[in-house]
Scaffold this motif. Sequence first.
Motif, PDB file in Angstrom:
ATOM      1  N   HIS A 220      -7.867  -1.893  30.125  1.00 43.20           N
ATOM      2  CA  HIS A 220      -7.487  -3.200  29.611  1.00 43.20           C
ATOM      3  C   HIS A 220      -8.738  -3.940  29.195  1.00 43.20           C
ATOM      4  O   HIS A 220      -9.858  -3.474  29.419  1.00 43.20           O
ATOM      5  N   GLY A 221      -8.574  -5.084  28.584  1.00 41.63           N
ATOM      6  CA  GLY A 221      -9.711  -5.776  27.994  1.00 41.63           C
ATOM      7  C   GLY A 221     -10.853  -6.043  28.941  1.00 41.63           C
ATOM      8  O   GLY A 221     -12.013  -6.040  28.542  1.00 41.63           O
ATOM      9  N   ALA A 222     -10.549  -6.249  30.213  1.00 39.64           N
ATOM     10  CA  ALA A 222     -11.604  -6.609  31.168  1.00 39.64           C
ATOM     11  C   ALA A 222     -12.453  -5.425  31.598  1.00 39.64           C
ATOM     12  O   ALA A 222     -13.532  -5.606  32.142  1.00 39.64           O
ATOM     13  N   ASN A 223     -12.004  -4.198  31.370  1.00 40.51           N
ATOM     14  CA  ASN A 223     -12.789  -3.054  31.858  1.00 40.51           C
ATOM     15  C   ASN A 223     -13.150  -2.066  30.762  1.00 40.51           C
ATOM     16  O   ASN A 223     -13.515  -0.936  31.044  1.00 40.51           O
ATOM     17  N   VAL A 224     -13.078  -2.485  29.481  1.00 41.58           N
ATOM     18  CA  VAL A 224     -13.467  -1.619  28.375  1.00 41.58           C
ATOM     19  C   VAL A 224     -14.719  -2.184  27.736  1.00 41.58           C
ATOM     20  O   VAL A 224     -14.771  -3.344  27.359  1.00 41.58           O
ATOM     21  N   THR A 225     -15.755  -1.363  27.612  1.00 40.91           N
ATOM     22  CA  THR A 225     -17.008  -1.806  27.008  1.00 40.91           C
ATOM     23  C   THR A 225     -17.421  -0.847  25.919  1.00 40.91           C
ATOM     24  O   THR A 225     -16.920   0.275  25.836  1.00 40.91           O
ATOM     25  N   GLY A 226     -18.357  -1.270  25.076  1.00 39.49           N
ATOM     26  CA  GLY A 226     -18.812  -0.439  23.975  1.00 39.49           C
ATOM     27  C   GLY A 226     -20.214   0.086  24.209  1.00 39.49           C
ATOM     28  O   GLY A 226     -21.025  -0.541  24.889  1.00 39.49           O
ATOM     29  N   ALA A 227     -20.513   1.238  23.601  1.00 40.84           N
ATOM     30  CA  ALA A 227     -21.820   1.863  23.789  1.00 40.84           C
ATOM     31  C   ALA A 227     -22.941   1.015  23.200  1.00 40.84           C
ATOM     32  O   ALA A 227     -24.087   1.102  23.638  1.00 40.84           O
ATOM     33  N   LEU A 228     -22.618   0.195  22.197  1.00 45.86           N
ATOM     34  CA  LEU A 228     -23.653  -0.611  21.546  1.00 45.86           C
ATOM     35  C   LEU A 228     -23.569  -2.091  21.926  1.00 45.86           C
ATOM     36  O   LEU A 228     -24.217  -2.914  21.309  1.00 45.86           O
ATOM     37  N   GLN A 229     -22.785  -2.394  22.953  1.00 43.02           N
ATOM     38  CA  GLN A 229     -22.705  -3.778  23.411  1.00 43.02           C
ATOM     39  C   GLN A 229     -24.060  -4.223  23.948  1.00 43.02           C
ATOM     40  O   GLN A 229     -24.663  -3.577  24.802  1.00 43.02           O
ATOM     41  N   GLY A 230     -24.582  -5.325  23.426  1.00 43.20           N
ATOM     42  CA  GLY A 230     -25.867  -5.840  23.866  1.00 43.20           C
ATOM     43  C   GLY A 230     -27.058  -5.098  23.305  1.00 43.20           C
ATOM     44  O   GLY A 230     -28.194  -5.320  23.733  1.00 43.20           O
ATOM     45  N   VAL A 231     -26.837  -4.214  22.334  1.00 40.75           N
ATOM     46  CA  VAL A 231     -27.911  -3.433  21.713  1.00 40.75           C
ATOM     47  C   VAL A 231     -28.097  -3.916  20.281  1.00 40.75           C
ATOM     48  O   VAL A 231     -27.155  -3.891  19.478  1.00 40.75           O
ATOM     49  N   ASP A 232     -29.319  -4.369  19.923  1.00 39.12           N
ATOM     50  CA  ASP A 232     -29.552  -4.938  18.598  1.00 39.12           C
ATOM     51  C   ASP A 232     -30.575  -4.174  17.767  1.00 39.12           C
ATOM     52  O   ASP A 232     -30.675  -4.398  16.559  1.00 39.12           O
ATOM     53  N   THR A 233     -31.346  -3.291  18.394  1.00 36.37           N
ATOM     54  CA  THR A 233     -32.364  -2.530  17.675  1.00 36.37           C
ATOM     55  C   THR A 233     -32.422  -1.103  18.214  1.00 36.37           C
ATOM     56  O   THR A 233     -31.848  -0.798  19.265  1.00 36.37           O
ATOM     57  N   LYS A 234     -33.124  -0.230  17.487  1.00 39.26           N
ATOM     58  CA  LYS A 234     -33.316   1.134  17.973  1.00 39.26           C
ATOM     59  C   LYS A 234     -34.066   1.128  19.304  1.00 39.26           C
ATOM     60  O   LYS A 234     -33.752   1.904  20.209  1.00 39.26           O
ATOM     61  N   ALA A 235     -35.051   0.245  19.426  1.00 37.95           N
ATOM     62  CA  ALA A 235     -35.806   0.162  20.680  1.00 37.95           C
ATOM     63  C   ALA A 235     -34.896  -0.283  21.818  1.00 37.95           C
ATOM     64  O   ALA A 235     -34.994   0.229  22.942  1.00 37.95           O
ATOM     65  N   ASP A 236     -33.988  -1.230  21.521  1.00 40.01           N
ATOM     66  CA  ASP A 236     -33.003  -1.665  22.519  1.00 40.01           C
ATOM     67  C   ASP A 236     -32.157  -0.490  22.983  1.00 40.01           C
ATOM     68  O   ASP A 236     -31.901  -0.319  24.181  1.00 40.01           O
ATOM     69  N   TYR A 237     -31.702   0.294  22.036  1.00 42.53           N
ATOM     70  CA  TYR A 237     -30.821   1.412  22.366  1.00 42.53           C
ATOM     71  C   TYR A 237     -31.528   2.379  23.315  1.00 42.53           C
ATOM     72  O   TYR A 237     -30.948   2.806  24.329  1.00 42.53           O
ATOM     73  N   ARG A 238     -32.745   2.726  22.998  1.00 43.42           N
ATOM     74  CA  ARG A 238     -33.453   3.692  23.843  1.00 43.42           C
ATOM     75  C   ARG A 238     -33.773   3.097  25.207  1.00 43.42           C
ATOM     76  O   ARG A 238     -33.732   3.807  26.218  1.00 43.42           O
ATOM     77  N   ALA A 239     -34.066   1.796  25.245  1.00 42.10           N
ATOM     78  CA  ALA A 239     -34.380   1.163  26.526  1.00 42.10           C
ATOM     79  C   ALA A 239     -33.135   0.995  27.395  1.00 42.10           C
ATOM     80  O   ALA A 239     -33.197   1.159  28.620  1.00 42.10           O
TER      81      ALA A 239
END
Length: 317
Positions: A220-239
């Motif tokens: 449900h909405g409260a327990n589904v998250t995305g792989a890129l949530q809170g990720v804005d750059t390539k460096a963010d993704y790797r970190a």
Amino acid sequence: MVQETGGPKVNVLLSLYRPDPGYLEEQLCSIKGQDWPDLEVVCYNDCPDDPVDRSAIEAALAPVPVRFLPGGTESLGYVGAFEKLTRASDGDFVFFCDQDDVWDPGKISTMVRALEEDGSLLAVCDYRTIDGTGNVISPTVRHQGSRRFIDTWDTGDDVVAHDVFQCLAPGMVLGMRGPFARSIVPFSRRTGHDKWAIACAGIEGVVSYVPETLASYRRHGANVTGALQGVDTKADYRAKRCADHDGVIDDLEARYGDVAALKEAREFSRARLAGNVVGIWRHRDLAPDQARFETVLALVPSPLFPVLKKAVRRVAP
């Protein structure tokens, strides 16, 4: 209905954080409906600002006994909460329990039987996914015709390297031997309590897979998250998406020393951190979806990352 006590004791470890009352009641009723003779629910509320109604929980579970752990002044987070519950357990077998899922009758007895027959430390069962109103989204998490390890692994397989990068099973479908569960605390803070338990069990012994569908995992909405949530750059993704995996390997090596099962995991992890397309593709079986995305990511110039993120968001389920 639970029978009179006797035989091996089972602890159901229930972590609460502002539970939906309807979902929680359904979960409690499904625990009460288990056929295990000696069952105790150990409950911890991880939201100091939102006390739970203990009498309502006791009434919903009766005659199953409930032991409430004292709360603190700050939230421990879900890993910390389950660590606290695990430390407080005393059963021969331990089951993690989420507040919004539903167990089928016979889940505990079927999984304990697998643990005993296989001589395993941890068992995982198949499960269906349901939506917020209980409608079945998928009757099984295994995809027919898929050759991916996550869809085909079985009892006795070497799950360790795959588990570092993929969730082979959520905590609500795990059953463990109590002494083993208590021996693997403290849990790593760089991964989930479920993934930590599976990795440790795979290093120390056998992990069982129970093919029966024995629980409903609620999305449900409260327990589904995305792989890129809170990720804005390539460096963010790797970190934020790669560094922790490397840290989990560090934590496992700190506990167990030089483990052969982690060699491939380390090679894949370092390739991901470096954006090494050749290394990522060589070990893609460990996490096929991540490998495909990160191969593209490595080839996309950093200024175009927002475009890639939008494209991923459009095709995400």
